[in-house]
Design a protein around this motif. Structure first.
Motif, PDB file in Angstrom:
ATOM      1  N   ILE A 162      -5.011 -18.010 -28.828  1.00  0.00           N
ATOM      2  CA  ILE A 162      -5.919 -18.462 -27.767  1.00  0.00           C
ATOM      3  C   ILE A 162      -6.659 -19.696 -28.281  1.00  0.00           C
ATOM      4  N   ASP A 163      -7.317 -20.376 -27.377  1.00  0.00           N
ATOM      5  CA  ASP A 163      -8.156 -21.512 -27.762  1.00  0.00           C
ATOM      6  C   ASP A 163      -9.466 -20.944 -28.312  1.00  0.00           C
ATOM      7  N   PRO A 164      -9.687 -21.030 -29.631  1.00  0.00           N
ATOM      8  CA  PRO A 164     -10.877 -20.388 -30.200  1.00  0.00           C
ATOM      9  C   PRO A 164     -12.179 -21.027 -29.749  1.00  0.00           C
ATOM     10  N   ASP A 165     -12.141 -22.321 -29.388  1.00  0.00           N
ATOM     11  CA  ASP A 165     -13.371 -22.977 -28.958  1.00  0.00           C
ATOM     12  C   ASP A 165     -13.911 -22.369 -27.672  1.00  0.00           C
ATOM     13  N   TYR A 166     -13.021 -21.850 -26.833  1.00  0.00           N
ATOM     14  CA  TYR A 166     -13.462 -21.188 -25.603  1.00  0.00           C
ATOM     15  C   TYR A 166     -13.407 -19.672 -25.737  1.00  0.00           C
ATOM     16  N   GLY A 167     -12.563 -19.194 -26.638  1.00  0.00           N
ATOM     17  CA  GLY A 167     -12.490 -17.754 -26.848  1.00  0.00           C
ATOM     18  C   GLY A 167     -13.790 -17.165 -27.362  1.00  0.00           C
ATOM     19  N   ILE A 168     -14.555 -17.972 -28.096  1.00  0.00           N
ATOM     20  CA  ILE A 168     -15.819 -17.457 -28.632  1.00  0.00           C
ATOM     21  C   ILE A 168     -16.763 -17.011 -27.522  1.00  0.00           C
ATOM     22  N   TYR A 169     -16.645 -17.626 -26.337  1.00  0.00           N
ATOM     23  CA  TYR A 169     -17.561 -17.249 -25.254  1.00  0.00           C
ATOM     24  C   TYR A 169     -17.248 -15.859 -24.707  1.00  0.00           C
ATOM     25  N   SER A 170     -16.032 -15.388 -24.943  1.00  0.00           N
ATOM     26  CA  SER A 170     -15.719 -14.008 -24.568  1.00  0.00           C
ATOM     27  C   SER A 170     -16.490 -13.029 -25.444  1.00  0.00           C
ATOM     28  N   LEU A 171     -16.750 -13.424 -26.685  1.00  0.00           N
ATOM     29  CA  LEU A 171     -17.547 -12.592 -27.578  1.00  0.00           C
ATOM     30  C   LEU A 171     -19.036 -12.714 -27.277  1.00  0.00           C
ATOM     31  N   ILE A 172     -19.442 -13.912 -26.905  1.00  0.00           N
ATOM     32  CA  ILE A 172     -20.860 -14.167 -26.672  1.00  0.00           C
ATOM     33  C   ILE A 172     -21.348 -13.547 -25.362  1.00  0.00           C
ATOM     34  N   ALA A 173     -20.487 -13.548 -24.342  1.00  0.00           N
ATOM     35  CA  ALA A 173     -20.919 -13.133 -22.999  1.00  0.00           C
ATOM     36  C   ALA A 173     -21.576 -11.749 -22.964  1.00  0.00           C
ATOM     37  N   PRO A 174     -20.986 -10.705 -23.585  1.00  0.00           N
ATOM     38  CA  PRO A 174     -21.669  -9.406 -23.550  1.00  0.00           C
ATOM     39  C   PRO A 174     -23.033  -9.425 -24.221  1.00  0.00           C
ATOM     40  N   MET A 175     -23.173 -10.219 -25.285  1.00  0.00           N
ATOM     41  CA  MET A 175     -24.452 -10.296 -25.974  1.00  0.00           C
ATOM     42  C   MET A 175     -25.520 -10.931 -25.075  1.00  0.00           C
ATOM     43  N   ILE A 176     -25.146 -12.015 -24.420  1.00  0.00           N
ATOM     44  CA  ILE A 176     -26.109 -12.711 -23.564  1.00  0.00           C
ATOM     45  C   ILE A 176     -26.506 -11.837 -22.377  1.00  0.00           C
ATOM     46  N   PHE A 177     -25.527 -11.166 -21.787  1.00  0.00           N
ATOM     47  CA  PHE A 177     -25.855 -10.284 -20.664  1.00  0.00           C
ATOM     48  C   PHE A 177     -26.837  -9.208 -21.103  1.00  0.00           C
ATOM     49  N   LEU A 178     -26.564  -8.576 -22.229  1.00  0.00           N
ATOM     50  CA  LEU A 178     -27.433  -7.495 -22.685  1.00  0.00           C
ATOM     51  C   LEU A 178     -28.826  -7.999 -23.018  1.00  0.00           C
ATOM     52  N   LEU A 179     -28.895  -9.184 -23.595  1.00  0.00           N
ATOM     53  CA  LEU A 179     -30.194  -9.771 -23.922  1.00  0.00           C
ATOM     54  C   LEU A 179     -31.005 -10.048 -22.658  1.00  0.00           C
ATOM     55  N   LEU A 180     -30.353 -10.651 -21.662  1.00  0.00           N
ATOM     56  CA  LEU A 180     -31.058 -10.947 -20.417  1.00  0.00           C
ATOM     57  C   LEU A 180     -31.475  -9.660 -19.706  1.00  0.00           C
ATOM     58  N   TRP A 181     -30.608  -8.671 -19.733  1.00  0.00           N
ATOM     59  CA  TRP A 181     -30.946  -7.384 -19.120  1.00  0.00           C
ATOM     60  C   TRP A 181     -32.175  -6.776 -19.798  1.00  0.00           C
ATOM     61  N   LYS A 182     -32.187  -6.819 -21.110  1.00  0.00           N
ATOM     62  CA  LYS A 182     -33.298  -6.235 -21.869  1.00  0.00           C
ATOM     63  C   LYS A 182     -34.627  -6.873 -21.505  1.00  0.00           C
ATOM     64  N   HIS A 183     -34.643  -8.200 -21.360  1.00  0.00           N
ATOM     65  CA  HIS A 183     -35.904  -8.908 -21.160  1.00  0.00           C
ATOM     66  C   HIS A 183     -36.260  -9.132 -19.691  1.00  0.00           C
ATOM     67  N   ALA A 184     -35.285  -8.969 -18.788  1.00  0.00           N
ATOM     68  CA  ALA A 184     -35.562  -9.246 -17.380  1.00  0.00           C
ATOM     69  C   ALA A 184     -35.568  -7.983 -16.525  1.00  0.00           C
ATOM     70  N   MET A 185     -34.485  -7.254 -16.529  1.00  0.00           N
ATOM     71  CA  MET A 185     -34.349  -6.115 -15.623  1.00  0.00           C
ATOM     72  C   MET A 185     -34.849  -4.799 -16.207  1.00  0.00           C
ATOM     73  N   ALA A 186     -34.548  -4.543 -17.457  1.00  0.00           N
ATOM     74  CA  ALA A 186     -34.871  -3.243 -18.050  1.00  0.00           C
ATOM     75  C   ALA A 186     -36.342  -2.848 -17.905  1.00  0.00           C
ATOM     76  N   PRO A 187     -37.307  -3.789 -18.072  1.00  0.00           N
ATOM     77  CA  PRO A 187     -38.704  -3.373 -17.940  1.00  0.00           C
ATOM     78  C   PRO A 187     -39.118  -3.032 -16.514  1.00  0.00           C
ATOM     79  N   CYS A 188     -38.267  -3.357 -15.537  1.00  0.00           N
ATOM     80  CA  CYS A 188     -38.682  -3.243 -14.131  1.00  0.00           C
ATOM     81  C   CYS A 188     -38.025  -2.085 -13.383  1.00  0.00           C
ATOM     82  N   ILE A 189     -37.085  -1.395 -14.002  1.00  0.00           N
ATOM     83  CA  ILE A 189     -36.349  -0.359 -13.283  1.00  0.00           C
ATOM     84  C   ILE A 189     -36.538   0.994 -13.946  1.00  0.00           C
ATOM     85  N   GLY A 190     -36.141   2.038 -13.232  1.00  0.00           N
ATOM     86  CA  GLY A 190     -36.323   3.394 -13.715  1.00  0.00           C
ATOM     87  C   GLY A 190     -35.341   3.770 -14.808  1.00  0.00           C
TER      88      GLY A 190
END
Length: 233
Positions: A162-190
């Motif tokens: 695969i093209d590693p320069d773009y493949g790295i974003y497949s690894l990064i995407a779950p981390m970024i989603f979880l980070l945003l969820w932690k700081h944005a949505m998680a404090p506001c929901i049950g």
């Protein structure tokens, strides 16, 4: 007659004349994560560390210098040791990917350090200098590490090319989603709507690896048989 006694004056908060830079950086990290870059005042950092503003400025001439020192201390400065850790990794490349995401959560995502990434993502448009700094000091070196993981898997025949320069974003995407969820949505929901970070990363890693493996698992035999019958109709 005796003059009426005056109420005792409240003692001023004692301040130390000196402080170790590490104490100032810990105080700054707390306030940057709590309030963001724009809203954090150097006076508040000095007060939390128990020193004067002048003492803080002896070490860090500006808030930007203070922020950069915090990032270097807690994030950028740790990347070389992560390179050494992965260079010595003896497992498969799939195990390395699993280890990478699990350790990212344990060492960064689940800690207050995740607030630094959130800060940069939300405020960099207003402070382009800290965005450029973060790109050079954290993002680029971290991406280089992820790129090495992918290249290792391809070189060993464990991952398909695969093209590693773009493949790295497949690894990064779950981390970024979880980070945003932690700081944005998680404090506001049950609690019934919360995401289990470790289960999420396991699920995302499995989905990712099935797309990376050089020889994907064979299709389920029952499903294969069903498609064969459809071809006969």
């Amino acid at each position: 007659m005796h003059a009426p006694s005056l109420p005792p004056t409240a003692p001023r908060r004692s301040r130390r004349k000196d402080a170790r830079p590490g104490e100032l950086l810990d105080a700054a990290l707390d306030l940057f994560v709590e309030h963001g870059y724009a809203a954090t005042r150097v006076e508040a950092v000095a007060q939390r560390a128990g020193v004067s503003k002048g003492t803080l400025f002896r070490y860090f001439p500006s808030k930007e210098d203070l922020f950069k020192a915090v990032v270097r201390q807690h994030l950028a400065g740790r990347i070389p040791e992560w390179h050494e850790e992965f260079a010595a990794f003896e497992g498969s490349s799939a195990d390395m990917v699993r280890h990478c995401l699990q350790q990212w959560w344990a060492r960064l995502g689940a800690t207050r350090l995740s607030g630094l990434t959130k800060l940069v993502m939300t405020e960099s448009a207003h402070f382009p200098e800290i965005a450029r700094f973060y790109q050079a000091e954290v993002i680029a070196p971290a991406n280089a590490l992820l790129r090495q993981i992918l290249e290792r898997g391809v070189a060993r025949g464990e991952f398909r090319p695969i093209d590693p320069d773009y493949g790295i974003y497949s690894l990064i995407a779950p981390m970024i989603f979880l980070l945003l969820w932690k700081h944005a949505m998680a404090p506001c929901i049950g609690p019934d709507q919360q995401i289990d970070p470790e289960a999420f990363l396991r699920s995302q890693t499995d989905a990712l690896l099935h797309g990376l493996l050089a020889q994907p698992p064979a299709p389920d035999s029952a499903a294969t048989a069903a498609f064969g019958k459809m071809d006969q109709i």
